[in-house]
Scaffold this active site. Structure first.
Site, PDB file in Angstrom:
ATOM      1  N   CYS A   1     -18.730 -12.064   7.704  1.00 31.63           N
ATOM      2  CA  CYS A   1     -18.339 -13.062   6.691  1.00 31.63           C
ATOM      3  C   CYS A   1     -18.137 -14.428   7.336  1.00 31.63           C
ATOM      4  CB  CYS A   1     -17.054 -12.623   5.994  1.00 31.63           C
ATOM      5  SG  CYS A   1     -16.436 -13.878   4.832  1.00 31.63           S
TER       6      CYS A   1
ATOM      7  N   CYS B   1     -23.863  -4.231   5.303  1.00 31.03           N
ATOM      8  CA  CYS B   1     -23.169  -2.940   5.172  1.00 31.03           C
ATOM      9  C   CYS B   1     -24.090  -1.803   5.628  1.00 31.03           C
ATOM     10  CB  CYS B   1     -22.724  -2.711   3.725  1.00 31.03           C
ATOM     11  SG  CYS B   1     -21.968  -1.075   3.507  1.00 31.03           S
TER      12      CYS B   1
ATOM     13  N   CYS C   1     -14.165   0.640   9.237  1.00 27.66           N
ATOM     14  CA  CYS C   1     -15.375  -0.167   9.454  1.00 27.66           C
ATOM     15  C   CYS C   1     -15.023  -1.615   9.144  1.00 27.66           C
ATOM     16  CB  CYS C   1     -16.498   0.311   8.534  1.00 27.66           C
ATOM     17  SG  CYS C   1     -18.007  -0.696   8.631  1.00 27.66           S
TER      18      CYS C   1
ATOM     19  N   ASP D   1       0.821  -1.199   0.000  1.00 28.87           N
ATOM     20  CA  ASP D   1       0.000   0.000   0.000  1.00 28.87           C
ATOM     21  C   ASP D   1       0.867   1.267   0.000  1.00 28.87           C
ATOM     22  OD1 ASP D   1      -2.241   1.466  -0.058  1.00 28.87           O
ATOM     23  OD2 ASP D   1      -2.851   1.099   2.006  1.00 28.87           O
TER      24      ASP D   1
ATOM     25  N   CYS E   1     -18.709   4.160   1.425  1.00 26.41           N
ATOM     26  CA  CYS E   1     -18.069   3.292   2.419  1.00 26.41           C
ATOM     27  C   CYS E   1     -17.663   4.111   3.651  1.00 26.41           C
ATOM     28  CB  CYS E   1     -16.852   2.621   1.783  1.00 26.41           C
ATOM     29  SG  CYS E   1     -15.983   1.485   2.872  1.00 26.41           S
TER      30      CYS E   1
HETATM   31  C1  B12 Z   1      -8.321   2.725  -1.903  1.00 23.93           C
HETATM   32  C2  B12 Z   1      -8.391   1.638  -0.864  1.00 23.93           C
HETATM   33  C3  B12 Z   1      -9.514   1.602  -0.045  1.00 23.93           C
HETATM   34  C4  B12 Z   1     -10.769   2.412  -0.353  1.00 23.93           C
HETATM   35  C5  B12 Z   1     -11.547   1.688  -1.474  1.00 23.93           C
HETATM   36  C6  B12 Z   1     -11.832   0.205  -1.115  1.00 23.93           C
HETATM   37  C7  B12 Z   1     -11.930  -0.778  -2.245  1.00 23.93           C
HETATM   38  N1  B12 Z   1     -12.999  -1.562  -2.229  1.00 23.93           N
HETATM   39  O1  B12 Z   1     -11.029  -0.936  -3.078  1.00 23.93           O
HETATM   40  C8  B12 Z   1     -11.472   2.432   1.044  1.00 23.93           C
HETATM   41  C9  B12 Z   1     -11.059   3.668   1.827  1.00 23.93           C
HETATM   42  C10 B12 Z   1     -13.001   2.372   0.996  1.00 23.93           C
HETATM   43  C11 B12 Z   1     -10.841   1.204   1.676  1.00 23.93           C
HETATM   44  C12 B12 Z   1     -11.407   0.516   2.714  1.00 23.93           C
HETATM   45  C13 B12 Z   1     -10.853  -0.628   3.285  1.00 23.93           C
HETATM   46  N2  B12 Z   1      -9.631  -1.120   3.051  1.00 23.93           N
HETATM   47 CO1  B12 Z   1      -8.461  -0.506   1.635  1.00 23.93          CO
HETATM   48  N3  B12 Z   1      -7.280  -0.142   0.239  1.00 23.93           N
HETATM   49  C14 B12 Z   1      -7.338   0.694  -0.737  1.00 23.93           C
HETATM   50  C15 B12 Z   1      -6.112   0.554  -1.641  1.00 23.93           C
HETATM   51  C16 B12 Z   1      -5.114   1.666  -1.296  1.00 23.93           C
HETATM   52  C17 B12 Z   1      -6.430   0.552  -3.141  1.00 23.93           C
HETATM   53  C18 B12 Z   1      -7.602  -0.392  -3.520  1.00 23.93           C
HETATM   54  C19 B12 Z   1      -8.123  -0.122  -4.908  1.00 23.93           C
HETATM   55  O2  B12 Z   1      -7.372   0.078  -5.830  1.00 23.93           O
HETATM   56  N4  B12 Z   1      -9.461  -0.106  -5.039  1.00 23.93           N
HETATM   57  C20 B12 Z   1     -10.157   0.270  -6.260  1.00 23.93           C
HETATM   58  C21 B12 Z   1     -10.719  -0.877  -7.053  1.00 23.93           C
HETATM   59  C22 B12 Z   1      -9.882  -1.094  -8.308  1.00 23.93           C
HETATM   60  O3  B12 Z   1     -10.710  -2.112  -6.369  1.00 23.93           O
HETATM   61  P1  B12 Z   1     -12.019  -2.982  -6.193  1.00 23.93           P
HETATM   62  O4  B12 Z   1     -13.060  -2.328  -5.384  1.00 23.93           O
HETATM   63  O5  B12 Z   1     -11.495  -4.260  -5.668  1.00 23.93           O
HETATM   64  O6  B12 Z   1     -12.602  -3.108  -7.675  1.00 23.93           O
HETATM   65  C23 B12 Z   1     -12.503  -4.288  -8.417  1.00 23.93           C
HETATM   66  C24 B12 Z   1     -13.640  -5.237  -8.142  1.00 23.93           C
HETATM   67  O7  B12 Z   1     -14.855  -4.529  -7.997  1.00 23.93           O
HETATM   68  C25 B12 Z   1     -13.574  -6.054  -9.398  1.00 23.93           C
HETATM   69  N5  B12 Z   1     -14.825  -6.622  -9.828  1.00 23.93           N
HETATM   70  C26 B12 Z   1     -15.875  -6.022 -10.402  1.00 23.93           C
HETATM   71  N6  B12 Z   1     -16.819  -6.910 -10.701  1.00 23.93           N
HETATM   72  C27 B12 Z   1     -16.333  -8.109 -10.336  1.00 23.93           C
HETATM   73  C28 B12 Z   1     -16.878  -9.378 -10.442  1.00 23.93           C
HETATM   74  C29 B12 Z   1     -16.146 -10.457  -9.965  1.00 23.93           C
HETATM   75  C30 B12 Z   1     -16.726 -11.833 -10.092  1.00 23.93           C
HETATM   76  C31 B12 Z   1     -14.880 -10.278  -9.361  1.00 23.93           C
HETATM   77  C32 B12 Z   1     -14.094 -11.438  -8.786  1.00 23.93           C
HETATM   78  C33 B12 Z   1     -14.333  -8.975  -9.265  1.00 23.93           C
HETATM   79  C34 B12 Z   1     -15.078  -7.932  -9.774  1.00 23.93           C
HETATM   80  O8  B12 Z   1     -13.090  -5.188 -10.453  1.00 23.93           O
HETATM   81  C35 B12 Z   1     -12.688  -3.952  -9.909  1.00 23.93           C
HETATM   82  C36 B12 Z   1     -11.428  -3.478 -10.608  1.00 23.93           C
HETATM   83  O9  B12 Z   1     -10.333  -4.358 -10.434  1.00 23.93           O
HETATM   84  C37 B12 Z   1      -5.585  -0.868  -1.225  1.00 23.93           C
HETATM   85  C38 B12 Z   1      -4.064  -1.063  -1.298  1.00 23.93           C
HETATM   86  C39 B12 Z   1      -3.617  -1.158  -2.746  1.00 23.93           C
HETATM   87  N7  B12 Z   1      -2.663  -0.316  -3.132  1.00 23.93           N
HETATM   88  O10 B12 Z   1      -4.148  -1.948  -3.497  1.00 23.93           O
HETATM   89  C40 B12 Z   1      -6.121  -1.020   0.217  1.00 23.93           C
HETATM   90  C41 B12 Z   1      -6.624  -2.389   0.643  1.00 23.93           C
HETATM   91  C42 B12 Z   1      -7.527  -2.933  -0.446  1.00 23.93           C
HETATM   92  N8  B12 Z   1      -7.439  -2.070   1.810  1.00 23.93           N
HETATM   93  C43 B12 Z   1      -7.397  -2.925   2.745  1.00 23.93           C
HETATM   94  C44 B12 Z   1      -8.181  -2.886   3.924  1.00 23.93           C
HETATM   95  C45 B12 Z   1      -7.740  -3.767   5.074  1.00 23.93           C
HETATM   96  C46 B12 Z   1      -9.320  -2.070   3.986  1.00 23.93           C
HETATM   97  C47 B12 Z   1     -10.427  -2.084   5.061  1.00 23.93           C
HETATM   98  C48 B12 Z   1     -10.773  -3.478   5.585  1.00 23.93           C
HETATM   99  C49 B12 Z   1     -10.002  -1.155   6.226  1.00 23.93           C
HETATM  100  C50 B12 Z   1     -11.073  -0.920   7.276  1.00 23.93           C
HETATM  101  N9  B12 Z   1     -11.283  -1.864   8.200  1.00 23.93           N
HETATM  102  O11 B12 Z   1     -11.709   0.093   7.299  1.00 23.93           O
HETATM  103  C51 B12 Z   1     -11.605  -1.445   4.289  1.00 23.93           C
HETATM  104  C52 B12 Z   1     -12.466  -2.482   3.551  1.00 23.93           C
HETATM  105  C53 B12 Z   1     -13.664  -1.864   2.829  1.00 23.93           C
HETATM  106  C54 B12 Z   1     -14.098  -2.692   1.624  1.00 23.93           C
HETATM  107  N10 B12 Z   1     -15.145  -3.506   1.788  1.00 23.93           N
HETATM  108  O12 B12 Z   1     -13.491  -2.603   0.569  1.00 23.93           O
HETATM  109  C55 B12 Z   1      -6.460  -4.083   2.398  1.00 23.93           C
HETATM  110  C56 B12 Z   1      -7.327  -5.289   1.994  1.00 23.93           C
HETATM  111  C57 B12 Z   1      -6.734  -6.626   2.443  1.00 23.93           C
HETATM  112  C58 B12 Z   1      -7.618  -7.756   2.005  1.00 23.93           C
HETATM  113  N11 B12 Z   1      -7.567  -8.865   2.752  1.00 23.93           N
HETATM  114  O13 B12 Z   1      -8.345  -7.686   1.048  1.00 23.93           O
HETATM  115  C59 B12 Z   1      -5.605  -3.444   1.210  1.00 23.93           C
HETATM  116  C60 B12 Z   1      -5.182  -4.439   0.142  1.00 23.93           C
HETATM  117  C61 B12 Z   1      -4.362  -2.791   1.865  1.00 23.93           C
HETATM  118  C62 B12 Z   1      -3.275  -3.814   2.222  1.00 23.93           C
HETATM  119  N12 B12 Z   1      -2.054  -3.661   1.690  1.00 23.93           N
HETATM  120  O14 B12 Z   1      -3.489  -4.746   2.948  1.00 23.93           O
HETATM  121  N13 B12 Z   1      -9.665   0.860   1.068  1.00 23.93           N
END
Ligand code: B12
Length: 267
Positions: A202, A150, A195, A86, A166
């Site tokens: 889960c 949620c 949160c 990250d 979120c």
């Molecule tokens: C920005 C960010 C956030 C944002 C956006 C969250 C999000 N959902 O991505 C916010 C502030 C909301 C956030 C919250 C949290 N985060 Co955060 N966050 C990040 C960060 C910096 C980037 C993530 C990112 O690029 N998101 C944007 C999009 C691209 O990701 P996405 O939502 O997964 O979108 C994809 C899916 O929707 C998918 N998709 C769409 N349709 C479908 C259909 C299918 C079948 C499938 C499989 C996929 C799929 O395609 C999209 C594009 O790839 C990463 C670290 C990193 N550099 O990666 C940490 C990271 C994701 N976060 C993390 C954590 C721990 C959290 C929280 C739990 C913290 C908390 N307790 O508050 C919450 C969880 C909330 C949630 N339910 O997501 C961890 C997750 C670890 C894990 N086990 O997954 C990470 C990886 C940091 C780390 N190094 O550990 N976070």
């Protein structure tokens, strides 16, 4: 759907790790468990999310990744690498899936059947040509527990989180001078910082195992802070208490703003 994080939408440039290391051939993804067997009190106000109870993972994980890099260089002499946790614009969850470490759940976090989802991700991008692991199957099945629970309905479709709704975005990433929107403030469900609701409900998190590392345990046993006390928290206490903690990200003014929202009092 990225709210105050517009860089999130630039997925294509974030996808190609050769922008970071032109020689890149493989990405090694690791999970760092952060589960400790402690739970929030039911209906508590002022809850701090689990990932932020102890030391900041940005401080804990790099040193471990450096040991992994050394090991890779021993196996493939002359290889070059970069580490990430990250620390940059990398799609870490997507790499975790591609590396066969985990599947992406409907709450969009990545998870495994043996430990659930309470883990951080770390990456080593290397020029070493490594054999990839097989992908992990998606075991969410028909379950929609995370979507149903949620508090702000931010999981707008399976696997898709609308970051604009979120609670984590509002309580961690939103600048302290911006008040929490009324429709979010009314549904914070006691969360002061981050949160965990989608992960708390889960079913796979029944398999979470104790990390056994005090760095991730709640500091002074504290998993909640009374919002009334946070409103009056002084800078010196905030600095001491949250030194090297993820909570410092929101700054004292951000934490106070969150506490006011919980108390239903705007500045
Ligand atoms: C920005 C960010 C956030 C944002 C956006 C969250 C999000 N959902 O991505 C916010 C502030 C909301 C956030 C919250 C949290 N985060 Co955060 N966050 C990040 C960060 C910096 C980037 C993530 C990112 O690029 N998101 C944007 C999009 C691209 O990701 P996405 O939502 O997964 O979108 C994809 C899916 O929707 C998918 N998709 C769409 N349709 C479908 C259909 C299918 C079948 C499938 C499989 C996929 C799929 O395609 C999209 C594009 O790839 C990463 C670290 C990193 N550099 O990666 C940490 C990271 C994701 N976060 C993390 C954590 C721990 C959290 C929280 C739990 C913290 C908390 N307790 O508050 C919450 C969880 C909330 C949630 N339910 O997501 C961890 C997750 C670890 C894990 N086990 O997954 C990470 C990886 C940091 C780390 N190094 O550990 N976070």
């Amino acid at each position: 759907m990225s709210g105050p994080m517009p860089w999130l939408d630039d997925r294509e440039s974030r996808r190609d790790v050769r922008a970071i290391l032109p020689e890149a051939r493989s990405v090694v993804v690791v999970a760092q468990n952060y589960y400790v067997p402690v739970q929030h009190r039911p209906n508590a106000a002022g809850k701090i999310s689990r990932y932020a109870w102890g030391d900041d993972y940005h401080d804990v994980i790099p040193e471990k990744l450096d040991r992994l890099r050394e090991r890779i260089r021993e196996i493939v002499p002359g290889s070059v690498d970069r580490r990430y946790t990250d620390t940059g614009a990398i799609l870490e969850k997507e790499w975790a899936v591609r590396a066969g470490l985990a599947w992406q759940g409907k709450h969009s976090n990545v998870l495994r059947r043996d430990i659930g989802s309470w883990f951080f991700l770390g990456l080593v991008i290397t020029s070493a040509d490594l054999e990839p692991d097989a992908p992990v199957l998606d075991y969410c099945g028909t379950c929609t527990a995370c979507m149903d629970a949620c508090p702000t309905h931010a999981i707008v479709a399976p696997y898709v989180v609308d970051a604009r709704s979120c609670i984590s975005t509002w309580t961690i990433e939103t600048k302290p001078d911006i008040e929490i929107a009324d429709h979010i403030a009314a549904n914070l469900d006691g969360w002061l910082f981050g949160c965990d609701t989608c992960q708390d409900v889960c079913p796979w998190n029944r398999f979470a195992t104790d990390v056994g590392d005090t760095r991730f345990a709640p500091r002074d046993g504290v998993t909640e802070l009374a919002p009334e006390a946070v409103v009056d928290l002084q800078p010196e206490e905030f600095r001491t208490r949250f030194r090297k903690s993820p909570v410092k990200r929101t700054k004292l003014d951000g934490l106070r703003r969150n506490a006011r929202a919980l108390l239903n009092k705007k500045s």
